[in-house]
Motif scaffolding. Sequence first.
Motif, PDB file in Angstrom:
ATOM      1  N   ASP A   1      26.973  44.824 -54.121  1.00 52.40           N
ATOM      2  CA  ASP A   1      26.224  46.315 -55.256  1.00 52.40           C
ATOM      3  C   ASP A   1      26.164  45.291 -56.545  1.00 52.40           C
ATOM      4  O   ASP A   1      25.868  45.828 -57.102  1.00 52.40           O
ATOM      5  CB  ASP A   1      27.343  47.378 -55.640  1.00 52.40           C
TER       6      ASP A   1
ATOM      7  N   LEU B   1      29.577  43.185 -45.465  1.00 46.34           N
ATOM      8  CA  LEU B   1      29.756  43.602 -46.546  1.00 46.34           C
ATOM      9  C   LEU B   1      28.237  43.483 -47.417  1.00 46.34           C
ATOM     10  O   LEU B   1      27.945  43.327 -47.816  1.00 46.34           O
ATOM     11  CB  LEU B   1      30.135  42.039 -47.875  1.00 46.34           C
ATOM     12  N   HIS B   2      28.699  45.501 -47.676  1.00 48.52           N
ATOM     13  CA  HIS B   2      27.966  46.424 -48.800  1.00 48.52           C
ATOM     14  C   HIS B   2      27.865  46.222 -49.959  1.00 48.52           C
ATOM     15  O   HIS B   2      28.620  46.640 -51.058  1.00 48.52           O
ATOM     16  CB  HIS B   2      27.933  47.503 -48.391  1.00 48.52           C
TER      17      HIS B   2
ATOM     18  N   SER C   1      29.389  41.043 -54.717  1.00 44.75           N
ATOM     19  CA  SER C   1      31.129  41.439 -54.704  1.00 44.75           C
ATOM     20  C   SER C   1      30.066  42.850 -54.167  1.00 44.75           C
ATOM     21  O   SER C   1      29.510  43.503 -53.717  1.00 44.75           O
ATOM     22  CB  SER C   1      31.636  41.989 -55.726  1.00 44.75           C
ATOM     23  N   GLY C   2      31.141  43.693 -53.340  1.00 42.94           N
ATOM     24  CA  GLY C   2      30.575  44.882 -52.295  1.00 42.94           C
ATOM     25  C   GLY C   2      31.859  45.860 -51.704  1.00 42.94           C
ATOM     26  O   GLY C   2      33.255  45.467 -51.627  1.00 42.94           O
ATOM     27  N   LYS C   3      31.673  46.279 -50.658  1.00 42.53           N
ATOM     28  CA  LYS C   3      32.450  46.924 -49.758  1.00 42.53           C
ATOM     29  C   LYS C   3      32.770  46.405 -48.225  1.00 42.53           C
ATOM     30  O   LYS C   3      31.443  46.970 -47.882  1.00 42.53           O
ATOM     31  CB  LYS C   3      32.463  48.135 -50.109  1.00 42.53           C
TER      32      LYS C   3
ATOM     33  N   ASP D   1      38.802  48.078 -43.852  1.00 39.36           N
ATOM     34  CA  ASP D   1      37.388  48.522 -43.649  1.00 39.36           C
ATOM     35  C   ASP D   1      37.011  49.978 -44.900  1.00 39.36           C
ATOM     36  O   ASP D   1      38.275  49.934 -44.946  1.00 39.36           O
ATOM     37  CB  ASP D   1      37.106  49.228 -42.908  1.00 39.36           C
ATOM     38  N   GLY D   2      36.447  49.332 -45.326  1.00 45.10           N
ATOM     39  CA  GLY D   2      36.186  50.194 -46.518  1.00 45.10           C
ATOM     40  C   GLY D   2      36.558  50.072 -48.647  1.00 45.10           C
ATOM     41  O   GLY D   2      36.392  51.074 -49.653  1.00 45.10           O
ATOM     42  N   GLN D   3      37.311  48.628 -47.465  1.00 49.76           N
ATOM     43  CA  GLN D   3      37.929  47.696 -49.305  1.00 49.76           C
ATOM     44  C   GLN D   3      36.742  47.295 -50.020  1.00 49.76           C
ATOM     45  O   GLN D   3      36.487  46.454 -49.179  1.00 49.76           O
ATOM     46  CB  GLN D   3      39.466  47.507 -48.564  1.00 49.76           C
ATOM     47  N   PRO D   4      37.098  46.814 -50.870  1.00 49.89           N
ATOM     48  CA  PRO D   4      36.135  46.247 -51.965  1.00 49.89           C
ATOM     49  C   PRO D   4      37.131  44.496 -51.510  1.00 49.89           C
ATOM     50  O   PRO D   4      37.749  44.399 -51.511  1.00 49.89           O
ATOM     51  CB  PRO D   4      37.135  46.416 -53.134  1.00 49.89           C
TER      52      PRO D   4
END
Length: 508
Positions: A145, A142-143, A129-131, A69-72
């Motif tokens: 970017d 996965l958010h 890729s994202g967080k 959670d919150g990690q790339p």
Amino acid sequence: MTEDNQKRQIPASSEIEAGQSVAEDLNELMKVRREKLHELANQGIEPYGEKFQRTHYAADIIQHFEAMDGQPAVLAGRIMAKRVMGKASFANLQDSSGNIQIYVRLDELGPEEYACFEKLDIGDIIGCSGKVFRTRKGEITLHIDSYKILSKSLRPLPEKWHGLKDVDLRYRQRYVDLIVNPEVKQAFITRSKVVRSIRNYLDEKGFLEVETPMMHPIAGGASARPFTTYHNTLDMKLYMRIAPELYLKRLLVGGFDKVYEINRNFRNEGISTKHNPEFTTIELYQAYADYEVMMDLTEDLISQVAQEVLGTTTVEYEGVTLCLAKPWRRVPMLEIVKEYSGLDFTQLKDADAAYQAAKKLNLDIEPGASWGDILNVVFEEKVEDKLIQPTFIIDYPVDISPLAKRQKEQPELTYRFELFIYGREMANAFSELNDPIDQKGRFLAQVEKRNAGDDEAQMYDEDYIQALEYGMPPAGGLGIGIDRLVMLLTNSSSIRDVILFPLMRPRD
């Protein structure tokens, strides 16, 4: 998303159609996708990417969300669903481990990147890729970017809610079947685990894995019609392997005590839910053993493989509960034939008496059939489909067992067994015939059958007789059909469901 410095020159769909072969008639959906490919090229975007380094799989993130959670994270996979919602969009990304949701926003990607994302099609392969986060509805997501197109899909996948249901098409286009039917992929993962488990079991028992020829100058080791091929340099006809048996037993002559081969065999026979012209078996041979040792090994091997791969020895197959835990029933062929047909072949002393008795059961018996042939026909027609739970049928007649050791007390029978589960043969084994004089006589009897028109009868193998004349230790041999075993352990009704690319008749 990244762009290449040089624009890739891709013709528009109208140009493609102009040079298209008559056999390739693009439908409207494919035309639209080719136009998108053309647009990507005009924007300098490479639609068929190269190496992409990912850090995680979808299943990794879902299984370890608390830590992620919150990690790339960097993922790669195929888009299986997409929902564009104005300034934000969601998509479902599928990789080899499973599926995960991805989320993009216009204000984060920028207008050009976001517009390109909106035009992505179901089936396109991307890297992103994202967080990691969880949405308000509880979906692990996965958010992203940034993203990169890795492969543009030019053909639409089967309609979302129905998938690929045409069985014939599923086998022809297994690649599509694997994409849209996740349970299919699981069956082949199970198959791989079964083969690995068999290898581990035999390796731990001291067996040596070997490789023997797949092209034989003489088709031997089984009674089957072979495929033929031709070697130009040697100017000789060859046969595709119907069984590795005679080569493996040559290794016993040479001094190996325990050998096995996981092998592909080829038999020029019919195609059905239980038969494919090329199939996989495990064959093993153990010096100084016999068919009873092979029975012990067979039930131990299969029950252990089931436990290791499935976590249980109780399996459901086509609505029937099967218990693979040992021990299994062992019953002589003569006894079980009498039980189900009423015919006592111990009292039917010759082929004529057996023929007359079998005809009263309305069985189709070939003229000139031997006593053992008739006994086998009665067994196949009246008994075989009744053998649901694992059962060893033992003591087969010599007439249909040309490579098995003859019994001393009943010389018309051999030390041979076949294993049946759910009415299907799963394994074949015997105490190996190591008497070269008896073996030569059996081969000559097979030659007579061939000359009489039986193209499945075995050929005379002079080199194998010569090998036996050097001396082969008493031994037990065993063959197990891996395809049928996987069918059983995956509850698959057709052998084509467990062979990635089964033989199919060309559509043309």
